[in-house]
Design a protein around this motif. Structure first.
Motif, PDB file in Angstrom:
ATOM      1  N   ILE A   1       6.341  29.126  11.948  1.00  0.00           N
ATOM      2  CA  ILE A   1       6.341  28.385  13.130  1.00  0.00           C
ATOM      3  C   ILE A   1       7.635  27.567  13.089  1.00  0.00           C
ATOM      4  N   ALA A   2       8.385  27.541  14.333  1.00  0.00           N
ATOM      5  CA  ALA A   2       9.512  26.665  14.326  1.00  0.00           C
ATOM      6  C   ALA A   2       9.401  26.025  15.679  1.00  0.00           C
TER       7      ALA A   2
ATOM      8  N   ASP B   1      19.449  19.415  13.181  1.00  0.00           N
ATOM      9  CA  ASP B   1      18.465  18.457  12.528  1.00  0.00           C
ATOM     10  C   ASP B   1      17.260  18.633  13.458  1.00  0.00           C
ATOM     11  N   HIS B   2      17.438  19.147  14.760  1.00  0.00           N
ATOM     12  CA  HIS B   2      16.194  19.107  15.832  1.00  0.00           C
ATOM     13  C   HIS B   2      15.813  20.680  15.837  1.00  0.00           C
ATOM     14  N   LEU B   3      15.918  21.356  14.854  1.00  0.00           N
ATOM     15  CA  LEU B   3      15.184  22.547  14.472  1.00  0.00           C
ATOM     16  C   LEU B   3      14.521  22.427  13.329  1.00  0.00           C
ATOM     17  N   VAL B   4      12.983  22.457  13.802  1.00  0.00           N
ATOM     18  CA  VAL B   4      11.907  22.103  12.726  1.00  0.00           C
ATOM     19  C   VAL B   4      11.426  23.587  12.338  1.00  0.00           C
ATOM     20  N   PHE B   5      11.707  23.914  10.979  1.00  0.00           N
ATOM     21  CA  PHE B   5      11.053  25.201  10.609  1.00  0.00           C
ATOM     22  C   PHE B   5      10.979  24.897   9.058  1.00  0.00           C
ATOM     23  N   TYR B   6      10.836  26.036   8.188  1.00  0.00           N
ATOM     24  CA  TYR B   6      10.025  25.902   6.733  1.00  0.00           C
ATOM     25  C   TYR B   6      11.478  25.494   6.113  1.00  0.00           C
ATOM     26  N   ASN B   7      12.540  25.267   6.404  1.00  0.00           N
ATOM     27  CA  ASN B   7      13.712  24.864   5.726  1.00  0.00           C
ATOM     28  C   ASN B   7      14.215  23.440   6.321  1.00  0.00           C
ATOM     29  N   ASN B   8      13.623  22.821   7.217  1.00  0.00           N
ATOM     30  CA  ASN B   8      13.493  21.466   7.796  1.00  0.00           C
ATOM     31  C   ASN B   8      12.474  21.072   8.455  1.00  0.00           C
ATOM     32  N   ALA B   9      11.702  20.513   7.614  1.00  0.00           N
ATOM     33  CA  ALA B   9      10.266  20.166   8.130  1.00  0.00           C
ATOM     34  C   ALA B   9      10.269  19.080   9.066  1.00  0.00           C
ATOM     35  N   SER B  10      11.046  18.395   9.398  1.00  0.00           N
ATOM     36  CA  SER B  10      11.043  17.496  10.181  1.00  0.00           C
ATOM     37  C   SER B  10      12.360  16.908  10.951  1.00  0.00           C
TER      38      SER B  10
ATOM     39  N   VAL C   1       8.564  15.323  15.298  1.00  0.00           N
ATOM     40  CA  VAL C   1       8.198  16.570  15.308  1.00  0.00           C
ATOM     41  C   VAL C   1       8.312  16.947  13.678  1.00  0.00           C
ATOM     42  N   ARG C   2       7.053  17.401  13.210  1.00  0.00           N
ATOM     43  CA  ARG C   2       6.866  17.614  11.744  1.00  0.00           C
ATOM     44  C   ARG C   2       6.205  18.870  11.579  1.00  0.00           C
ATOM     45  N   LEU C   3       6.471  19.670  10.616  1.00  0.00           N
ATOM     46  CA  LEU C   3       5.733  20.887  10.239  1.00  0.00           C
ATOM     47  C   LEU C   3       4.948  20.328   8.879  1.00  0.00           C
ATOM     48  N   VAL C   4       3.791  20.819   9.283  1.00  0.00           N
ATOM     49  CA  VAL C   4       2.418  20.470   8.312  1.00  0.00           C
ATOM     50  C   VAL C   4       1.937  21.702   7.850  1.00  0.00           C
TER      51      VAL C   4
ATOM     52  N   ALA D   1      14.534   9.905  24.389  1.00  0.00           N
ATOM     53  CA  ALA D   1      14.634   9.644  25.880  1.00  0.00           C
ATOM     54  C   ALA D   1      15.157  10.990  26.590  1.00  0.00           C
ATOM     55  N   GLU D   2      16.263  11.417  25.949  1.00  0.00           N
ATOM     56  CA  GLU D   2      17.095  12.516  26.263  1.00  0.00           C
ATOM     57  C   GLU D   2      16.286  13.793  26.283  1.00  0.00           C
ATOM     58  N   VAL D   3      15.356  13.713  25.326  1.00  0.00           N
ATOM     59  CA  VAL D   3      14.713  15.155  25.213  1.00  0.00           C
ATOM     60  C   VAL D   3      13.720  15.561  26.367  1.00  0.00           C
ATOM     61  N   ASP D   4      13.743  16.484  26.844  1.00  0.00           N
ATOM     62  CA  ASP D   4      12.777  16.983  28.163  1.00  0.00           C
ATOM     63  C   ASP D   4      12.019  18.279  27.754  1.00  0.00           C
ATOM     64  N   ARG D   5      12.180  18.925  26.875  1.00  0.00           N
ATOM     65  CA  ARG D   5      11.760  20.214  26.383  1.00  0.00           C
ATOM     66  C   ARG D   5      11.422  20.321  24.843  1.00  0.00           C
ATOM     67  N   LEU D   6      10.421  20.987  24.565  1.00  0.00           N
ATOM     68  CA  LEU D   6      10.020  21.274  23.125  1.00  0.00           C
ATOM     69  C   LEU D   6       9.625  22.780  23.016  1.00  0.00           C
ATOM     70  N   VAL D   7      10.504  23.906  22.418  1.00  0.00           N
ATOM     71  CA  VAL D   7      10.367  24.908  22.395  1.00  0.00           C
ATOM     72  C   VAL D   7       9.622  25.446  21.103  1.00  0.00           C
ATOM     73  N   VAL D   8       8.530  26.505  21.431  1.00  0.00           N
ATOM     74  CA  VAL D   8       7.799  27.052  20.072  1.00  0.00           C
ATOM     75  C   VAL D   8       8.095  28.341  19.735  1.00  0.00           C
ATOM     76  N   ILE D   9       8.413  28.769  18.516  1.00  0.00           N
ATOM     77  CA  ILE D   9       8.789  29.938  18.111  1.00  0.00           C
ATOM     78  C   ILE D   9       8.074  30.784  17.123  1.00  0.00           C
ATOM     79  N   ALA D  10       7.528  31.621  16.686  1.00  0.00           N
ATOM     80  CA  ALA D  10       7.009  32.242  15.808  1.00  0.00           C
ATOM     81  C   ALA D  10       7.905  33.371  15.276  1.00  0.00           C
ATOM     82  N   ALA D  11       8.274  33.531  13.925  1.00  0.00           N
ATOM     83  CA  ALA D  11       8.988  34.291  13.291  1.00  0.00           C
ATOM     84  C   ALA D  11       8.417  35.059  12.160  1.00  0.00           C
ATOM     85  N   ALA D  12       8.864  36.297  11.630  1.00  0.00           N
ATOM     86  CA  ALA D  12       8.737  37.132  10.592  1.00  0.00           C
ATOM     87  C   ALA D  12       9.564  36.366   9.611  1.00  0.00           C
ATOM     88  N   ASP D  13       9.031  36.619   8.355  1.00  0.00           N
ATOM     89  CA  ASP D  13       9.800  36.083   7.123  1.00  0.00           C
ATOM     90  C   ASP D  13      10.695  37.256   6.596  1.00  0.00           C
ATOM     91  N   THR D  14      11.758  37.556   7.363  1.00  0.00           N
ATOM     92  CA  THR D  14      12.454  38.687   6.859  1.00  0.00           C
ATOM     93  C   THR D  14      13.426  38.486   5.869  1.00  0.00           C
TER      94      THR D  14
END
Length: 356
Positions: free
Chosen positions: A211-212, A225-234, A240-243, A262-275
């Motif tokens: 999940i990202a 740094d604002h892409l949260v995924f397995y290689n950047n957990a926070s 936003v943190r991956l637990v 304050a400038e953030v107005d969207r949070l997008v959630v993505i699922a991805a295969a471990d290719t």
């Protein structure tokens, strides 16, 4: 059948899911009497933890870790070397040897405590990760320091949520019935972090997916740094943190909507295969997916069921949270498939991917 014990099919999917999307997947601001009442209760719950004997509190954390499936050892206080609890997480993919330090603080934990724990981790030949648990909260500089390091910061609000999630309700009985109100009123004020929402992802089958989350202004991510995924957990500020290892969820994101810039107005959630580890993996095994939002203490969880993944894609956008003019956040299922995987998904939001 879903691997989740909590996941349930809604009685009327069309009506109930629309209601969930409109009303339940919404983060309300703390400006109502109900929210003020919940905050007062949370303060009392944290004061109960603060009033515990230090040894009893460490034992409670050890019991929590055992309830989460870890093998646990309490360290001898005279020779703990800054470590209060040791645990072995048996998860074959994300597990490891964990060292835990607990701090019953009423004020924000100083960044020096986080740096000291990192020093302990580096000199501990057996440990692979560290957790710092507090009854209070951490500042932005602490979250920035642990970015990219095998350290998890668990604040008081998150600790209460985990304890309740794993059945330790008796710890907070006095906060519920007010039996200890006079004693608690005598304690100094405690700094309470806003309670994060827990965004849980479930799917059926045995395939592993990641999940990202992308923290955006409009359709552009704020930074790499604002892409949260397995290689950047926070994110740098910890909003936003991956637990990992959260109950029976396949994946979990902790989102503090109040702490987003304050400038953030969207949070997008993505699922991805471990290719990367499984080159032939696709979203074809992503069956029966559902998002569950546990928005906080005293609020019902929201369940939204989503479409299955397709073998033609290796990543899938599940939906997005948008900040409304009122300041509330509303979830919209916005499914999109990406044959090019997570790389294609993030470049669609303005990030550049450079091969190592």
């Amino acid at each position: 059948m879903s691997r989740s014990r909590k996941l349930h099919r809604l009685s009327n999917p069309d009506v109930d899911e629309r209601r969930a999307q409109r009303a339940l997947f919404r983060h309300l601001r703390d400006d109502t009497n109900a929210n003020r009442g919940r905050m007062a209760k949370r303060v009392r719950e944290l004061q109960l933890l603060l009033a515990m004997d230090p040894v009893e509190f460490e034992g409670l954390i050890a019991r929590l870790m055992e309830a989460m499936g870890m093998k646990v050892e309490l360290t001898a206080r005279s020779r703990d070397g800054g470590v209060d609890v040791r645990g072995i997480d048996p998860d074959p993919f994300r597990g490891g040897n964990v060292i835990v330090q607990v701090k019953r603080y009423r004020d924000t934990v100083a960044p020096s405590a986080v740096r000291d724990l990192y020093g302990t981790l580096r000199h501990d030949q057996a440990a692979t990760k560290a957790v710092l648990v507090t009854t209070s909260r951490f500042g932005p500089s602490s979250h920035q320091f642990v970015a990219g390091k095998p350290i998890t910061l668990l604040n008081g609000a998150e600790l209460v949520g985990l304890l309740k999630h794993h059945g330790f309700h008796e710890v907070f009985a006095d906060a519920r019935d007010g039996a200890e109100a006079d004693a608690l009123d005598g304690l100094p004020a405690i700094e309470v972090a806003s309670e994060p929402s827990r965004l849980l992802l479930h799917w059926t089958g045995e395939e592993e997916y990641d999940i990202a989350a992308l923290v955006c202004a409009g359709n552009v991510a704020l930074s790499d740094d604002h892409l949260v995924f397995y290689n950047n957990a926070s994110t740098p500020d910890g909003s936003v943190r991956l637990v990992t290892g959260y109950g029976d969820a396949n994946a979990c994101l902790m989102v503090d909507f109040d702490a987003l810039p304050a400038e953030v107005d969207r949070l997008v959630v993505i699922a991805a295969a471990d290719t990367e580890n499984h080159p032939g993996a696709t979203m074809g095994g992503f069956a029966g997916p559902a998002l569950i939002l546990e928005a906080g203490d005293g609020q019902d969880a929201a369940v939204v069921h989503l479409a299955d993944g397709a073998e033609t894609n290796t990543a899938m956008r599940l939906g997005r949270f948008d900040r409304e003019p009122s300041g509330d956040w509303e979830f919209t299922p916005a499914l999109a498939g990406y044959p090019g995987g997570l790389r294609q998904a993030v470049t669609a939001y303005g990030l550049e991917v450079v091969d190592a």
